[in-house]
Structure formats: C-alpha cells, structure tokens
Design a protein around this motif. Sequence first.
Motif, PDB file in Angstrom:
ATOM      1  N   GLU A 167       0.853  -1.204   0.000  1.00  0.00           N
ATOM      2  CA  GLU A 167       0.000   0.000   0.000  1.00  0.00           C
ATOM      3  C   GLU A 167       0.886   1.251   0.000  1.00  0.00           C
ATOM      4  O   GLU A 167       0.724   2.173   0.803  1.00  0.00           O
ATOM      5  CB  GLU A 167      -0.952   0.000   1.208  1.00  0.00           C
ATOM      6  N   ALA A 168       1.823   1.261  -0.913  1.00  0.00           N
ATOM      7  CA  ALA A 168       2.820   2.335  -0.941  1.00  0.00           C
ATOM      8  C   ALA A 168       2.201   3.694  -1.215  1.00  0.00           C
ATOM      9  O   ALA A 168       2.704   4.718  -0.738  1.00  0.00           O
ATOM     10  CB  ALA A 168       3.884   2.022  -2.004  1.00  0.00           C
ATOM     11  N   ASP A 169       1.095   3.727  -1.960  1.00  0.00           N
ATOM     12  CA  ASP A 169       0.470   5.013  -2.233  1.00  0.00           C
ATOM     13  C   ASP A 169      -0.057   5.672  -0.964  1.00  0.00           C
ATOM     14  O   ASP A 169       0.020   6.882  -0.800  1.00  0.00           O
ATOM     15  CB  ASP A 169      -0.641   4.879  -3.277  1.00  0.00           C
ATOM     16  N   GLN A 170      -0.587   4.861  -0.038  1.00  0.00           N
ATOM     17  CA  GLN A 170      -1.059   5.445   1.212  1.00  0.00           C
ATOM     18  C   GLN A 170       0.106   5.907   2.078  1.00  0.00           C
ATOM     19  O   GLN A 170       0.009   6.905   2.798  1.00  0.00           O
ATOM     20  CB  GLN A 170      -1.935   4.466   2.000  1.00  0.00           C
ATOM     21  N   MET A 171       1.223   5.197   2.014  1.00  0.00           N
ATOM     22  CA  MET A 171       2.388   5.655   2.764  1.00  0.00           C
ATOM     23  C   MET A 171       2.840   7.026   2.277  1.00  0.00           C
ATOM     24  O   MET A 171       3.257   7.872   3.061  1.00  0.00           O
ATOM     25  CB  MET A 171       3.523   4.632   2.665  1.00  0.00           C
ATOM     26  N   LEU A 172       2.726   7.227   0.965  1.00  0.00           N
ATOM     27  CA  LEU A 172       3.052   8.548   0.423  1.00  0.00           C
ATOM     28  C   LEU A 172       2.072   9.596   0.927  1.00  0.00           C
ATOM     29  O   LEU A 172       2.458  10.702   1.306  1.00  0.00           O
ATOM     30  CB  LEU A 172       3.032   8.509  -1.104  1.00  0.00           C
ATOM     31  N   ASP A 173       0.771   9.248   0.930  1.00  0.00           N
ATOM     32  CA  ASP A 173      -0.260  10.183   1.401  1.00  0.00           C
ATOM     33  C   ASP A 173      -0.026  10.584   2.849  1.00  0.00           C
ATOM     34  O   ASP A 173      -0.290  11.722   3.246  1.00  0.00           O
ATOM     35  CB  ASP A 173      -1.654   9.563   1.270  1.00  0.00           C
ATOM     36  N   LEU A 174       0.456   9.645   3.648  1.00  0.00           N
ATOM     37  CA  LEU A 174       0.657   9.899   5.077  1.00  0.00           C
ATOM     38  C   LEU A 174       2.027  10.493   5.385  1.00  0.00           C
ATOM     39  O   LEU A 174       2.385  10.669   6.544  1.00  0.00           O
ATOM     40  CB  LEU A 174       0.462   8.597   5.867  1.00  0.00           C
ATOM     41  N   GLY A 175       2.795  10.789   4.361  1.00  0.00           N
ATOM     42  CA  GLY A 175       4.084  11.444   4.575  1.00  0.00           C
ATOM     43  C   GLY A 175       5.201  10.518   4.987  1.00  0.00           C
ATOM     44  O   GLY A 175       6.228  10.965   5.507  1.00  0.00           O
ATOM     45  N   PHE A 176       5.044   9.198   4.745  1.00  0.00           N
ATOM     46  CA  PHE A 176       6.060   8.248   5.174  1.00  0.00           C
ATOM     47  C   PHE A 176       7.275   8.214   4.250  1.00  0.00           C
ATOM     48  O   PHE A 176       8.213   7.476   4.487  1.00  0.00           O
ATOM     49  CB  PHE A 176       5.468   6.832   5.278  1.00  0.00           C
ATOM     50  N   SER A 197       0.822  -1.414  -4.868  1.00  0.00           N
ATOM     51  CA  SER A 197      -0.020  -0.236  -4.683  1.00  0.00           C
ATOM     52  C   SER A 197      -1.331  -0.422  -5.435  1.00  0.00           C
ATOM     53  O   SER A 197      -1.385  -1.137  -6.447  1.00  0.00           O
ATOM     54  CB  SER A 197       0.710   1.008  -5.203  1.00  0.00           C
ATOM     55  N   ALA A 198      -2.381   0.226  -4.938  1.00  0.00           N
ATOM     56  CA  ALA A 198      -3.671   0.172  -5.632  1.00  0.00           C
ATOM     57  C   ALA A 198      -3.824   1.317  -6.615  1.00  0.00           C
ATOM     58  O   ALA A 198      -4.623   1.238  -7.548  1.00  0.00           O
ATOM     59  CB  ALA A 198      -4.822   0.201  -4.618  1.00  0.00           C
ATOM     60  N   THR A 199      -3.074   2.393  -6.428  1.00  0.00           N
ATOM     61  CA  THR A 199      -3.125   3.531  -7.338  1.00  0.00           C
ATOM     62  C   THR A 199      -1.710   3.887  -7.762  1.00  0.00           C
ATOM     63  O   THR A 199      -0.736   3.461  -7.146  1.00  0.00           O
ATOM     64  CB  THR A 199      -3.798   4.749  -6.676  1.00  0.00           C
ATOM     65  N   MET A 200      -1.605   4.702  -8.803  1.00  0.00           N
ATOM     66  CA  MET A 200      -0.284   5.011  -9.347  1.00  0.00           C
ATOM     67  C   MET A 200      -0.118   6.509  -9.562  1.00  0.00           C
ATOM     68  O   MET A 200      -0.091   6.998 -10.696  1.00  0.00           O
ATOM     69  CB  MET A 200      -0.081   4.255 -10.670  1.00  0.00           C
ATOM     70  N   PRO A 201      -0.037   7.286  -8.479  1.00  0.00           N
ATOM     71  CA  PRO A 201       0.223   8.713  -8.655  1.00  0.00           C
ATOM     72  C   PRO A 201       1.635   8.930  -9.203  1.00  0.00           C
ATOM     73  O   PRO A 201       2.475   8.023  -9.182  1.00  0.00           O
ATOM     74  CB  PRO A 201       0.090   9.271  -7.232  1.00  0.00           C
ATOM     75  N   GLN A 203       4.097  10.489  -8.047  1.00  0.00           N
ATOM     76  CA  GLN A 203       5.162  10.299  -7.064  1.00  0.00           C
ATOM     77  C   GLN A 203       5.534   8.829  -6.906  1.00  0.00           C
ATOM     78  O   GLN A 203       6.654   8.498  -6.521  1.00  0.00           O
ATOM     79  CB  GLN A 203       4.738  10.898  -5.721  1.00  0.00           C
ATOM     80  N   MET A 204       4.569   7.916  -7.241  1.00  0.00           N
ATOM     81  CA  MET A 204       4.868   6.492  -7.140  1.00  0.00           C
ATOM     82  C   MET A 204       5.900   6.078  -8.188  1.00  0.00           C
ATOM     83  O   MET A 204       6.766   5.246  -7.936  1.00  0.00           O
ATOM     84  CB  MET A 204       3.575   5.690  -7.314  1.00  0.00           C
ATOM     85  N   GLU A 205       5.806   6.663  -9.369  1.00  0.00           N
ATOM     86  CA  GLU A 205       6.808   6.386 -10.399  1.00  0.00           C
ATOM     87  C   GLU A 205       8.195   6.808  -9.915  1.00  0.00           C
ATOM     88  O   GLU A 205       9.181   6.102 -10.111  1.00  0.00           O
ATOM     89  CB  GLU A 205       6.452   7.137 -11.690  1.00  0.00           C
ATOM     90  N   GLU A 206       8.250   7.964  -9.263  1.00  0.00           N
ATOM     91  CA  GLU A 206       9.521   8.445  -8.738  1.00  0.00           C
ATOM     92  C   GLU A 206      10.044   7.515  -7.650  1.00  0.00           C
ATOM     93  O   GLU A 206      11.243   7.233  -7.570  1.00  0.00           O
ATOM     94  CB  GLU A 206       9.341   9.866  -8.189  1.00  0.00           C
ATOM     95  N   LEU A 207       9.124   7.017  -6.821  1.00  0.00           N
ATOM     96  CA  LEU A 207       9.512   6.089  -5.752  1.00  0.00           C
ATOM     97  C   LEU A 207      10.070   4.797  -6.334  1.00  0.00           C
ATOM     98  O   LEU A 207      11.086   4.272  -5.856  1.00  0.00           O
ATOM     99  CB  LEU A 207       8.306   5.792  -4.866  1.00  0.00           C
ATOM    100  N   SER A 208       9.424   4.291  -7.365  1.00  0.00           N
ATOM    101  CA  SER A 208       9.891   3.038  -7.963  1.00  0.00           C
ATOM    102  C   SER A 208      11.275   3.204  -8.591  1.00  0.00           C
ATOM    103  O   SER A 208      12.114   2.305  -8.515  1.00  0.00           O
ATOM    104  CB  SER A 208       8.884   2.543  -9.010  1.00  0.00           C
ATOM    105  N   PRO A 223      -5.351   1.529 -12.365  1.00  0.00           N
ATOM    106  CA  PRO A 223      -5.350   2.182 -11.057  1.00  0.00           C
ATOM    107  C   PRO A 223      -6.625   2.996 -10.872  1.00  0.00           C
ATOM    108  O   PRO A 223      -7.090   3.674 -11.786  1.00  0.00           O
ATOM    109  CB  PRO A 223      -4.120   3.096 -11.117  1.00  0.00           C
ATOM    110  N   GLY A 224      -7.208   2.901  -9.664  1.00  0.00           N
ATOM    111  CA  GLY A 224      -8.424   3.640  -9.380  1.00  0.00           C
ATOM    112  C   GLY A 224      -9.687   2.862  -9.713  1.00  0.00           C
ATOM    113  O   GLY A 224     -10.784   3.366  -9.567  1.00  0.00           O
ATOM    114  N   LYS A 225      -9.531   1.603 -10.163  1.00  0.00           N
ATOM    115  CA  LYS A 225     -10.694   0.798 -10.518  1.00  0.00           C
ATOM    116  C   LYS A 225     -11.042  -0.133  -9.368  1.00  0.00           C
ATOM    117  O   LYS A 225     -10.175  -0.765  -8.783  1.00  0.00           O
ATOM    118  CB  LYS A 225     -10.407  -0.014 -11.781  1.00  0.00           C
TER     119      LYS A 225
END
Length: 426
Positions: A167-176, A197-201, A203-208, A223-225
């Motif tokens: 759930e890496a997208d939520q970790m990003l949302d929470l500032g982790f 991750s369930a979504t691909m903002p 910032q997730m591309e940058e994280l990967s 993503p988002g479905k």
Amino acid sequence: MPARITKEDYLFDFDMLGLAPALNDALERANFTQPTPIQNQAIPLALEGHDILGLAQTGTGKTLAFGLPLIDHLLAQPNKPAPKTAKALILAPTRELVNQIAESLRTLTKMTKLRVATVVGGQSINKQIMFLSRGTDILVATPGRLIDLMERGAVDLGSVRHLVLDEADQMLDLGFIHALRKIAPQLGTPRQTMLFSATMPKQMEELSRAYLTNPQRVQVSPPGKAADKITQSVHFVEKPGKPAKLREFLSRETDALTLVFSRTKHGAEKLMKGLVADGYNAASIHGNKSQGQRDRAIKAFRAGEITVLVATDVAARGIDIPGVAYVINYDLPDVPDNYVHRIGRTARAGREGEAIAFCAPDEFDLLRQIQKLMKIEIPVASGAAPEAAEAAKPGGRQRNRRRGPKPQGTNGPANRRRHPRRKSAA
C-alpha cells in the motif's frame, strides 16, 4: 521505466510453482489452490528474483503475491537470524494492515522455523525490543515505530535482503516518504524489492525509480478501478436524513456484516453509540481507540459477534474479512482514492459485495472527483443530484439558459463602484 508484463494469465495452480513442500502443505491446509490474477503474474517473476512493481486494487490477494516467493526464498536460507536482525522487511502504513499481513504470513510459516515479528505504534515498545533482541526472519512494521526502534539501537537492518512496500500510495499520502529515506540506506545490498499499490500517482513512479532495480511491472486492473464484483450505488440525501437512511439499510439484513465509513473520529464514535442505543450490534474503530480496542473490535466483527463496524479511513486498508457483505460510505472521503480502498473491503477473495454511498449536497463535488478517478458514473439509487434538483425547479432551466449581459441594477457594472456612506443627519 519498469519492464511491462503484458501476458494476462500464466494458467498455473500453486502446486505447479515448485514451491518448498512446507509452503505447498500450508496452501493446502488453507484451501488455496488457484492463484488470483495478481498472484499469477507476480509470483513466477518474484521467485526468479526480479524486483516487482505491482498494481492491483485491494482485495486481489497481494499479500500472497509477495508473501509466497518471500517465504520460499527464506526457506532456502536455513541459518538463523542474528540477534536484533531481520532477513526480510515489510513496511505497511497502518497497524491494522501490519497485523493482517503478519497473520497471513504466520498461516504459511506455521509448520516451519521461520519467525514473523510485528512492530507498530500503540503497543509496548519494550516488549518489541525484547522480541527483536532474538532476531527474526520477517519483520512487518509501520515506518514510524521502526525508526523509533532503530534510533534506540534495538534493530539492525543490515541483513535485510528482501524489502516489501505494501500500500505504498497510502504511505506517500501519510508522509512516510521521509521515513523511508531514513530506513532504506540501512538495508543490506544486494536485495530484492517489491512495491505494491492500488493507485499510481506520479510520485509512485519516482519512488519506484529510486528504490527498485529494473522492476517487472504487473498490473491486473487500471489504477483507481474497484473490484469487478462490487455493485455500487449512490443515494442523494440531505445530511439530517443520513441516520434514518442508514438504519433503513441495516434493518434489511440484520445478520449481514456491514462496514460503515465516517469521515471523522468524533463522527464515527457518535454514530456507533447511536446505533447501539437503537439496538444494533455495533462497534467502532478510529484513531482515538487504543490498539487493543481496535484489535478486539475487528476480531469480533470477523467472528460475527458484531455485525456493524463503524470506522474512519484507518480501516480503509488492512481489514481483510471475506464475509463483509456491505460497505456504506456514510460520509464520502475527502481523498477520492480512499473511496476505492473503502469499497475494496467487500467482494474479497472472489466474492460479491455491495457498496452504498450517501451523498449530501455539500459532498457532490467529492462524488464527482470519485467518479472522475474511477472513470464511471455510479448508479443513482434514490434522490437527485443537487444540480438536477435545481434544474427541476420551476423556471430553473430557463434561468440557467439565459445569456447576455446582466441588466443594469444593484448588481450591474454601473453600480459596482462603492460610494462613501453619507453621514446621518442625526
């Protein structure tokens, strides 16, 4: 950019993977025979040692997708972990998700010598320090508590050769992301990293790119479905009418497990107490509850001892209860992605489920954002959208169609200049 896997179905059963006998036995005991699509794609690649970027909505079996190859690799390394060390690290954003992951992994490692440890906030850090002092094979943690333990010298991550970000997208949302930047340099190398991750903002591309090496990208839905077997509907209702509408639904199937989402902690608690006062078998979980209270409520909900669980987004991820029949969005979430995660608590493991949303007039913009993200129009079950209701008023459509300059009057251009007030003769 990660290599993209386009083959949709590898058509295998778990027993065709060549997993360790102990894992095959564990899967048989748990009645797991046919992998889900995300497992189908991710497991063979992970077993080969590739880094994985996995995209799939909640409820699709991501835990086994990274858990099975991770355990298989560890079973091939019979040496015991040294004191204060771990061989594999799994990071997740919430306590509930950490506990759910650990429970699933313990089911698979039950007949092996592999040890699974969890560290989360809200629990005794001294007990966690004592447990980690003996070392562990798999450490499942929330980033904040893990950093606390690192700063105390209670854990050494230099032996970690497998990293999972769930759930890496939520970790990003929470500032982790800041916590991850502290943790990653302490990990051993070379290592295998799997990010799910369930979504691909963006910032997730940058994280990967920062943490994965030549990853294989596996994706089973856009993503988002939401999961295909979730039936969705929205009811337009004024805010004061929501309590009665909720009780109307809950009275239809009193034994069905129903998860109700509220936007705030105070709102969740107030809603739960009102339901209990009216005779409903309800409990609540939110940020003001202790970890013990939250664990007990989830356990009772899973067992059917309570049938209505009122929660904030603390439960939008991390509750894996196959029996949840209904998800009711009593309040729509401020973040559209959270809607996808909320309704993903139903229709899990191939089952069907229903997601019901209540939309007050001041939430209409939130609904539009959700529908834009999901690229669908959620069917309207009752009531009318605010703009539709306005258009239906006598003269409403005519007013909306009027074109041309406003008539000269109190609001016209000639009268917009402010004039100083005249002093009263009094």
